[in-house]
Design a protein around this motif. Sequence first.
Motif, PDB file in Angstrom:
ATOM      1  N   SER A 119       5.552   6.183  -5.415  1.00 27.38           N
ATOM      2  CA  SER A 119       5.248   6.655  -4.120  1.00 27.38           C
ATOM      3  C   SER A 119       6.078   6.549  -2.771  1.00 27.38           C
ATOM      4  O   SER A 119       6.504   6.282  -1.813  1.00 27.38           O
ATOM      5  CB  SER A 119       4.808   4.855  -4.125  1.00 27.38           C
ATOM      6  OG  SER A 119       6.110   4.010  -4.252  1.00 27.38           O
ATOM      7  N   ASP A 120       7.304   6.624  -3.175  1.00 29.00           N
ATOM      8  CA  ASP A 120       8.442   6.973  -2.684  1.00 29.00           C
ATOM      9  C   ASP A 120       8.458   5.592  -1.450  1.00 29.00           C
ATOM     10  O   ASP A 120       9.455   5.679  -0.685  1.00 29.00           O
ATOM     11  CB  ASP A 120       8.354   8.309  -1.057  1.00 29.00           C
ATOM     12  CG  ASP A 120       8.862   9.877  -1.911  1.00 29.00           C
ATOM     13  OD1 ASP A 120       9.308   9.605  -3.447  1.00 29.00           O
ATOM     14  OD2 ASP A 120       9.035  10.370  -1.994  1.00 29.00           O
ATOM     15  N   SER A 121       8.395   4.583  -2.132  1.00 26.28           N
ATOM     16  CA  SER A 121       8.330   3.667  -1.779  1.00 26.28           C
ATOM     17  C   SER A 121       7.997   2.235  -2.743  1.00 26.28           C
ATOM     18  O   SER A 121       8.580   2.871  -3.771  1.00 26.28           O
ATOM     19  CB  SER A 121       7.102   3.146  -0.777  1.00 26.28           C
ATOM     20  OG  SER A 121       7.170   2.311  -0.017  1.00 26.28           O
ATOM     21  N   ALA A 122       7.994   1.027  -2.820  1.00 24.71           N
ATOM     22  CA  ALA A 122       6.966  -0.054  -3.644  1.00 24.71           C
ATOM     23  C   ALA A 122       6.068  -0.366  -2.386  1.00 24.71           C
ATOM     24  O   ALA A 122       5.886  -0.331  -1.810  1.00 24.71           O
ATOM     25  CB  ALA A 122       9.130  -0.744  -3.789  1.00 24.71           C
ATOM     26  N   CYS A 123       5.831  -2.117  -3.860  1.00 23.19           N
ATOM     27  CA  CYS A 123       5.391  -3.114  -2.305  1.00 23.19           C
ATOM     28  C   CYS A 123       4.174  -2.084  -2.161  1.00 23.19           C
ATOM     29  O   CYS A 123       3.105  -1.421  -2.746  1.00 23.19           O
ATOM     30  CB  CYS A 123       6.039  -4.214  -2.014  1.00 23.19           C
ATOM     31  SG  CYS A 123       5.703  -5.726  -1.513  1.00 23.19           S
ATOM     32  N   CYS A 124       3.781  -2.951  -1.130  1.00 24.12           N
ATOM     33  CA  CYS A 124       2.612  -2.481  -0.223  1.00 24.12           C
ATOM     34  C   CYS A 124       2.540  -1.020   0.142  1.00 24.12           C
ATOM     35  O   CYS A 124       1.372  -0.625   0.882  1.00 24.12           O
ATOM     36  CB  CYS A 124       2.566  -2.971   1.290  1.00 24.12           C
ATOM     37  SG  CYS A 124       3.675  -3.873   2.264  1.00 24.12           S
ATOM     38  N   GLY A 125       3.629  -0.574   0.185  1.00 28.06           N
ATOM     39  CA  GLY A 125       3.564   1.246   0.066  1.00 28.06           C
ATOM     40  C   GLY A 125       2.903   1.909  -0.493  1.00 28.06           C
ATOM     41  O   GLY A 125       2.246   2.665  -0.788  1.00 28.06           O
ATOM     42  N   GLU A 126       2.834   1.586  -2.405  1.00 25.23           N
ATOM     43  CA  GLU A 126       2.496   1.826  -3.515  1.00 25.23           C
ATOM     44  C   GLU A 126       0.731   1.141  -3.413  1.00 25.23           C
ATOM     45  O   GLU A 126       0.117   2.436  -3.281  1.00 25.23           O
ATOM     46  CB  GLU A 126       2.597   0.512  -4.673  1.00 25.23           C
ATOM     47  CG  GLU A 126       4.312   1.695  -4.798  1.00 25.23           C
ATOM     48  CD  GLU A 126       4.215   0.350  -6.383  1.00 25.23           C
ATOM     49  OE1 GLU A 126       3.323   1.119  -7.385  1.00 25.23           O
ATOM     50  OE2 GLU A 126       5.076   0.193  -6.783  1.00 25.23           O
ATOM     51  N   SER A 127       0.771   0.642  -2.471  1.00 23.67           N
ATOM     52  CA  SER A 127      -0.490  -0.139  -2.568  1.00 23.67           C
ATOM     53  C   SER A 127      -1.323   0.378  -1.515  1.00 23.67           C
ATOM     54  O   SER A 127      -2.671   0.808  -1.420  1.00 23.67           O
ATOM     55  CB  SER A 127      -0.526  -1.692  -2.048  1.00 23.67           C
ATOM     56  OG  SER A 127      -0.354  -1.777  -2.413  1.00 23.67           O
ATOM     57  N   LEU A 128      -0.964   1.001   0.016  1.00 24.41           N
ATOM     58  CA  LEU A 128      -2.091   1.464   0.927  1.00 24.41           C
ATOM     59  C   LEU A 128      -2.059   3.047   0.821  1.00 24.41           C
ATOM     60  O   LEU A 128      -2.913   3.767   1.189  1.00 24.41           O
ATOM     61  CB  LEU A 128      -0.781   1.429   2.212  1.00 24.41           C
ATOM     62  CG  LEU A 128      -0.388   1.158   2.792  1.00 24.41           C
ATOM     63  CD1 LEU A 128      -0.009   1.166   4.220  1.00 24.41           C
ATOM     64  CD2 LEU A 128      -1.952  -0.586   3.249  1.00 24.41           C
ATOM     65  N   ILE A 129      -1.107   4.190  -0.496  1.00 25.83           N
ATOM     66  CA  ILE A 129      -1.795   4.919  -1.036  1.00 25.83           C
ATOM     67  C   ILE A 129      -2.354   4.763  -2.318  1.00 25.83           C
ATOM     68  O   ILE A 129      -3.457   5.619  -1.648  1.00 25.83           O
ATOM     69  CB  ILE A 129      -0.041   5.490  -1.857  1.00 25.83           C
ATOM     70  CG1 ILE A 129       1.198   5.705  -1.075  1.00 25.83           C
ATOM     71  CG2 ILE A 129      -0.531   6.842  -3.217  1.00 25.83           C
ATOM     72  CD1 ILE A 129       2.031   6.072  -1.766  1.00 25.83           C
ATOM     73  N   ALA A 130      -2.253   3.485  -2.494  1.00 23.16           N
ATOM     74  CA  ALA A 130      -3.796   3.224  -3.747  1.00 23.16           C
ATOM     75  C   ALA A 130      -4.960   3.153  -3.099  1.00 23.16           C
ATOM     76  O   ALA A 130      -6.213   4.009  -3.350  1.00 23.16           O
ATOM     77  CB  ALA A 130      -3.620   1.698  -4.228  1.00 23.16           C
ATOM     78  N   PHE A 131      -5.007   2.800  -1.705  1.00 17.79           N
ATOM     79  CA  PHE A 131      -6.305   2.452  -0.916  1.00 17.79           C
ATOM     80  C   PHE A 131      -6.623   3.443  -0.322  1.00 17.79           C
ATOM     81  O   PHE A 131      -8.237   4.608  -0.203  1.00 17.79           O
ATOM     82  CB  PHE A 131      -5.652   1.705   0.453  1.00 17.79           C
ATOM     83  CG  PHE A 131      -5.567   0.337  -0.088  1.00 17.79           C
ATOM     84  CD1 PHE A 131      -5.856  -0.192  -1.092  1.00 17.79           C
ATOM     85  CD2 PHE A 131      -4.712  -0.488   1.148  1.00 17.79           C
ATOM     86  CE1 PHE A 131      -5.110  -1.574  -1.483  1.00 17.79           C
ATOM     87  CE2 PHE A 131      -4.529  -2.136   0.650  1.00 17.79           C
ATOM     88  CZ  PHE A 131      -4.708  -2.445  -0.874  1.00 17.79           C
ATOM     89  N   ARG A 132      -5.638   4.667   0.182  1.00 18.63           N
ATOM     90  CA  ARG A 132      -6.169   6.062   0.870  1.00 18.63           C
ATOM     91  C   ARG A 132      -7.016   6.733  -0.803  1.00 18.63           C
ATOM     92  O   ARG A 132      -8.106   7.641  -0.459  1.00 18.63           O
ATOM     93  CB  ARG A 132      -4.672   7.154   1.182  1.00 18.63           C
ATOM     94  CG  ARG A 132      -5.382   8.264   1.793  1.00 18.63           C
ATOM     95  CD  ARG A 132      -6.302   7.966   2.865  1.00 18.63           C
ATOM     96  NE  ARG A 132      -5.917   9.482   3.624  1.00 18.63           N
ATOM     97  CZ  ARG A 132      -7.412   9.847   4.075  1.00 18.63           C
ATOM     98  NH1 ARG A 132      -8.897   8.553   4.084  1.00 18.63           N
ATOM     99  NH2 ARG A 132      -7.561  10.607   4.654  1.00 18.63           N
ATOM    100  N   ILE A 133      -6.151   6.722  -1.807  1.00 24.93           N
ATOM    101  CA  ILE A 133      -7.070   7.568  -2.931  1.00 24.93           C
ATOM    102  C   ILE A 133      -8.225   7.022  -3.017  1.00 24.93           C
ATOM    103  O   ILE A 133      -9.395   7.684  -3.578  1.00 24.93           O
ATOM    104  CB  ILE A 133      -6.093   7.317  -3.805  1.00 24.93           C
ATOM    105  CG1 ILE A 133      -4.577   7.532  -3.840  1.00 24.93           C
ATOM    106  CG2 ILE A 133      -6.826   7.392  -5.623  1.00 24.93           C
ATOM    107  CD1 ILE A 133      -3.978   7.193  -5.614  1.00 24.93           C
ATOM    108  N   GLN A 134      -8.531   5.723  -2.992  1.00 29.31           N
ATOM    109  CA  GLN A 134     -10.194   5.485  -2.631  1.00 29.31           C
ATOM    110  C   GLN A 134     -10.815   5.555  -2.284  1.00 29.31           C
ATOM    111  O   GLN A 134     -11.617   5.944  -2.123  1.00 29.31           O
ATOM    112  CB  GLN A 134      -9.688   3.647  -3.173  1.00 29.31           C
ATOM    113  CG  GLN A 134     -11.449   2.963  -3.310  1.00 29.31           C
ATOM    114  CD  GLN A 134     -11.563   1.256  -3.623  1.00 29.31           C
ATOM    115  OE1 GLN A 134     -10.535   0.991  -2.896  1.00 29.31           O
ATOM    116  NE2 GLN A 134     -11.819   0.862  -5.042  1.00 29.31           N
TER     117      GLN A 134
END
Length: 284
Positions: A119-134
């Motif tokens: 993610s080159d991030s953590a926390c909600c940064g990971e979540s936003l990437i996951a939401f974009r994938i979905q």
Amino acid sequence: MSYKIIGDSCCDLTQKYKEDPHFALVPLTLQVDDAYIRDDETFDQAKFLQMIRESKAVQKSACPSPEDFIAAYQGEEEMVFVVTLSQHLSGTYNSAVLARNLFYEENPQSTKKIHVFSSDSACCGESLIAFRIQEMAEGGAGFEEIVQEVGAFRDHMHTYFVLETLDFLRKNGRLTGLAAILASALNIKPVMGADHGVIVKLSQARGIAKALNKLCDTVVEEAVRSGVDTKNRILGIVHCNCPERAQSVKEMICSRLSFKDVYVAPAAGVSSLYAGDGGIVVAL
């Protein structure tokens, strides 16, 4: 194509996403003194924060094993996307990549496609990437298109945070003891961010209220400077035991920028460990 999104347990999700069958989380393990805590649905934040307050030792986290990820890769899904903590902060990314390689060695006939994102991030940064994938998978995008587009999304995403206390940074050698004491005595609160997965200090302010104001200013100014179309983006906010503070940050940012959606979630174990009681993390 059918899909599955796997995050490590620093990918903080609301209950809605935890119940979504397309999502799965692979937990890290947290250590406080001689206690080992699995960062899963059994995590008790109040108890954990109390343990940290009472401990004088350095708290640690251990990444999931490759076997943990291999188990998560099983299933009928044709596409599997993994989102991990920044590879600069944790070994979780390497563990997930090794698991992918082992999965293909053990299943040479499999047509399942697996990609691991740091993610080159953590926390909600990971979540936003996951939401974009979905969002892309539900829109019918193919595997390679998702990998390319989400990689670009990650590279232009920004993560910011403000900590209530510097104790964790001091215990882990991120600040000298003197710097931590002086900052505490002067009530200095750093505004920090992620620069390609590496934690950097952006600014500071005296007192949490001023630091949160500066955090919100930074989010808005960076979005404007970068030309981000916020009306088509999700604002992510994760808080550690401070929902009112998270709501205040949401209102301050949303009074100046418009978003497609705003996601606010409580911190699970890993985020509680690193952000500390009262910490706020924002990603866009």
